[in-house]
Design a protein around this motif. Structure first.
Motif, PDB file in Angstrom:
ATOM      1  N   ASP A 145       5.656   4.506   5.120  1.00 50.29           N
ATOM      2  CA  ASP A 145       6.797   3.357   5.543  1.00 50.29           C
ATOM      3  C   ASP A 145       6.766   2.368   4.641  1.00 50.29           C
ATOM      4  O   ASP A 145       7.545   1.475   4.825  1.00 50.29           O
ATOM      5  CB  ASP A 145       6.178   3.064   6.850  1.00 50.29           C
ATOM      6  CG  ASP A 145       4.714   2.604   7.309  1.00 50.29           C
ATOM      7  OD1 ASP A 145       3.857   3.320   6.487  1.00 50.29           O
ATOM      8  OD2 ASP A 145       4.555   1.747   7.892  1.00 50.29           O
ATOM      9  N   HIS A 146       6.062   2.627   3.628  1.00 50.64           N
ATOM     10  CA  HIS A 146       6.068   1.305   2.475  1.00 50.64           C
ATOM     11  C   HIS A 146       6.559   1.708   1.227  1.00 50.64           C
ATOM     12  O   HIS A 146       7.071   0.903   0.418  1.00 50.64           O
ATOM     13  CB  HIS A 146       4.757   0.478   2.303  1.00 50.64           C
ATOM     14  CG  HIS A 146       4.271   0.114   3.816  1.00 50.64           C
ATOM     15  ND1 HIS A 146       4.568  -1.382   4.161  1.00 50.64           N
ATOM     16  CD2 HIS A 146       3.756   0.592   4.761  1.00 50.64           C
ATOM     17  CE1 HIS A 146       4.201  -1.560   5.277  1.00 50.64           C
ATOM     18  NE2 HIS A 146       3.502  -0.345   6.080  1.00 50.64           N
ATOM     19  N   HIS A 169       4.901  -5.141  10.236  1.00 50.36           N
ATOM     20  CA  HIS A 169       5.063  -4.646  11.658  1.00 50.36           C
ATOM     21  C   HIS A 169       5.329  -5.485  12.539  1.00 50.36           C
ATOM     22  O   HIS A 169       5.061  -4.919  13.931  1.00 50.36           O
ATOM     23  CB  HIS A 169       4.370  -3.230  11.761  1.00 50.36           C
ATOM     24  CG  HIS A 169       4.291  -2.357  10.710  1.00 50.36           C
ATOM     25  ND1 HIS A 169       5.620  -1.566  10.487  1.00 50.36           N
ATOM     26  CD2 HIS A 169       3.293  -1.795   9.706  1.00 50.36           C
ATOM     27  CE1 HIS A 169       5.169  -0.767   9.422  1.00 50.36           C
ATOM     28  NE2 HIS A 169       3.893  -0.876   9.038  1.00 50.36           N
ATOM     29  N   HIS A 215       0.848  -1.174  -0.002  1.00 45.88           N
ATOM     30  CA  HIS A 215      -0.023   0.050   0.122  1.00 45.88           C
ATOM     31  C   HIS A 215       0.829   1.257   0.076  1.00 45.88           C
ATOM     32  O   HIS A 215       1.968   1.093   0.073  1.00 45.88           O
ATOM     33  CB  HIS A 215      -0.948  -0.076   1.275  1.00 45.88           C
ATOM     34  CG  HIS A 215      -0.342   0.070   2.584  1.00 45.88           C
ATOM     35  ND1 HIS A 215       0.559  -0.874   2.928  1.00 45.88           N
ATOM     36  CD2 HIS A 215      -0.425   0.954   3.423  1.00 45.88           C
ATOM     37  CE1 HIS A 215       0.863  -0.701   4.061  1.00 45.88           C
ATOM     38  NE2 HIS A 215       0.262   0.521   4.550  1.00 45.88           N
ATOM     39  N   HIS A 270      -0.661  -4.534  13.358  1.00 48.54           N
ATOM     40  CA  HIS A 270       0.532  -3.577  13.871  1.00 48.54           C
ATOM     41  C   HIS A 270       0.851  -3.945  14.940  1.00 48.54           C
ATOM     42  O   HIS A 270       2.072  -3.983  15.400  1.00 48.54           O
ATOM     43  CB  HIS A 270      -0.009  -2.204  13.685  1.00 48.54           C
ATOM     44  CG  HIS A 270      -0.534  -1.803  12.433  1.00 48.54           C
ATOM     45  ND1 HIS A 270      -1.587  -1.981  11.664  1.00 48.54           N
ATOM     46  CD2 HIS A 270       0.284  -1.004  11.732  1.00 48.54           C
ATOM     47  CE1 HIS A 270      -1.451  -1.261  10.737  1.00 48.54           C
ATOM     48  NE2 HIS A 270      -0.322  -0.703  10.310  1.00 48.54           N
TER      49      HIS A 270
HETATM   50 ZN   LIG Z   1       2.826   0.402   7.860  1.00 54.27          ZN
END
Ligand SMILES: [Zn+2]
Length: 324
Positions: free
Chosen positions: A145-146, A295, A141, A251
């Motif tokens: 952070d990706h 995560h 996505h 998460h």
């Molecule tokens: Zn993430």
């Protein structure tokens, strides 16, 4: 759409509150206490070599981020896992060799989320590869952070790679109109996504796909929307073995396996995220195959068992150590 954008605004505020503040407060202490780890982990799924790669870690204040918990529930769940509700969170990516191609799944944070993240290129090099060898980057996505690590100073970090994004995800985040209509506070998330993809878009190196598409030999896209509009997990299958790369379906391992009804402020649609988590986890329980979470504590690979109304996380034992 309006609600989604409002939610995003809240998410960004909470994200900054939960990640940036503790990071600076704890920086001095953590550099003294925590020694760096190598950042890569070799595995094999059937005939496919797979390396789990770390983009680094970052403190997350889960007491501020998690939604739907009963009073006192979070404290109790984290205590049972010998943790406080502020946890050093991993950001994992994956490198798979298939059909002579190197396929990276997710690109880490790059420069977007502070100095303790953005370690992916280093991890790739430490694992024995070079960013220019990567043929394809599959994105779970378009959160920073990706995808932050796709681009540096306007240039492609993976100059020979084509970037694969689910059509629903690309339609939402890469839309000029959605960026224009977004409230000021949520624009950065759209800008992060669009800037990260830009050099690849300019070079004609972005491809979109749909759930169920087989992207490479042994790699199939599995739509898992909820966390974001087009969130995608990836099924890795070879020679009777299977691993599902979950992305952000979970998460906080300490809370969300036991109580999968707990959502996180980063979920675009928390109810859909909860439903998808249950659907994918139930299949993993039934199929007894491996799963990996972006995560979950690095390398974040293991099995899921049913446990009352929730699940039990069983980290995999891949402890073979080969000295050089
Ligand atoms: Zn993430």
């Amino acid at each position: 759409m309006k609600n989604k954008v409002k939610f995003l605004f809240k998410s960004i505020f909470l994200f900054l509150l939960a990640t940036t503040l503790p990071r600076f407060a704890d920086a001095q202490e953590s550099t003294i206490k925590i020694l760096p780890q190598p950042g890569y982990y070799n595995m094999q799924i059937g005939d496919l070599p797979l390396v789990v790669l770390s983009d680094g870690t970052n403190p997350l204040a889960f007491d501020k981020l998690l939604l739907n918990a009963q009073p006192g529930e979070l404290k109790s769940l984290f205590e049972q896992n010998f943790l406080s509700t502020s946890v050093e969170g991993s950001d994992n990516a994956y490198l798979i060799r298939t059909d002579g191609k190197l396929v990276l799944i997710d690109a880490g944070s790059g420069d977007l989320l502070g100095p303790t993240f953005g370690q992916l290129t280093k991890s790739i090099i430490n694992a024995g590869f070079k960013p220019e060898q990567i043929d394809a980057v599959l994105i779970t996505h378009l959160h920073p952070d990706h995808v932050g690590g796709l681009m540096r100073n306007g240039q492609m970090v993976f100059p020979n790679a084509t970037v694969y994004i689910a059509k629903a995800e690309s339609d939402f985040w890469l839309s000029e109109e959605n960026l224009k209509n977004a409230p000021v506070g949520s624009k950065p998330f759209f800008e992060y996504a669009q800037n990260s993809a830009l050099p690849y878009l300019k070079a004609g190196k972005v491809k979109t796909f749909n759930s169920g598409d087989k992207l490479f030999s042994g790699i199939t896209a599995l739509g898992s929307a909820g966390h974001t509009a087009g969130h995608t997990s990836y099924i890795i299958e070879s020679n009777g073995q299977k691993l599902v790369i979950l992305g952000d379906l979970i998460h906080a391992a300490a809370a969300q396996f036991t109580d999968p009804g707990i959502a996180i402020a980063f979920d675009s649609d928390p109810n859909a995220a909860i439903k998808t988590r249950r659907r994918v986890f139930d299949d993993a329980v039934k199929g007894k195959y491996l799963v990996a979470g972006s995560h979950l504590s690095f390398p974040g690979v293991g099995h899921i068992r049913a446990n009352g109304k929730g699940y039990l996380w069983v980290p995999a034992n891949y402890s073979t150590i080969v000295s050089k």
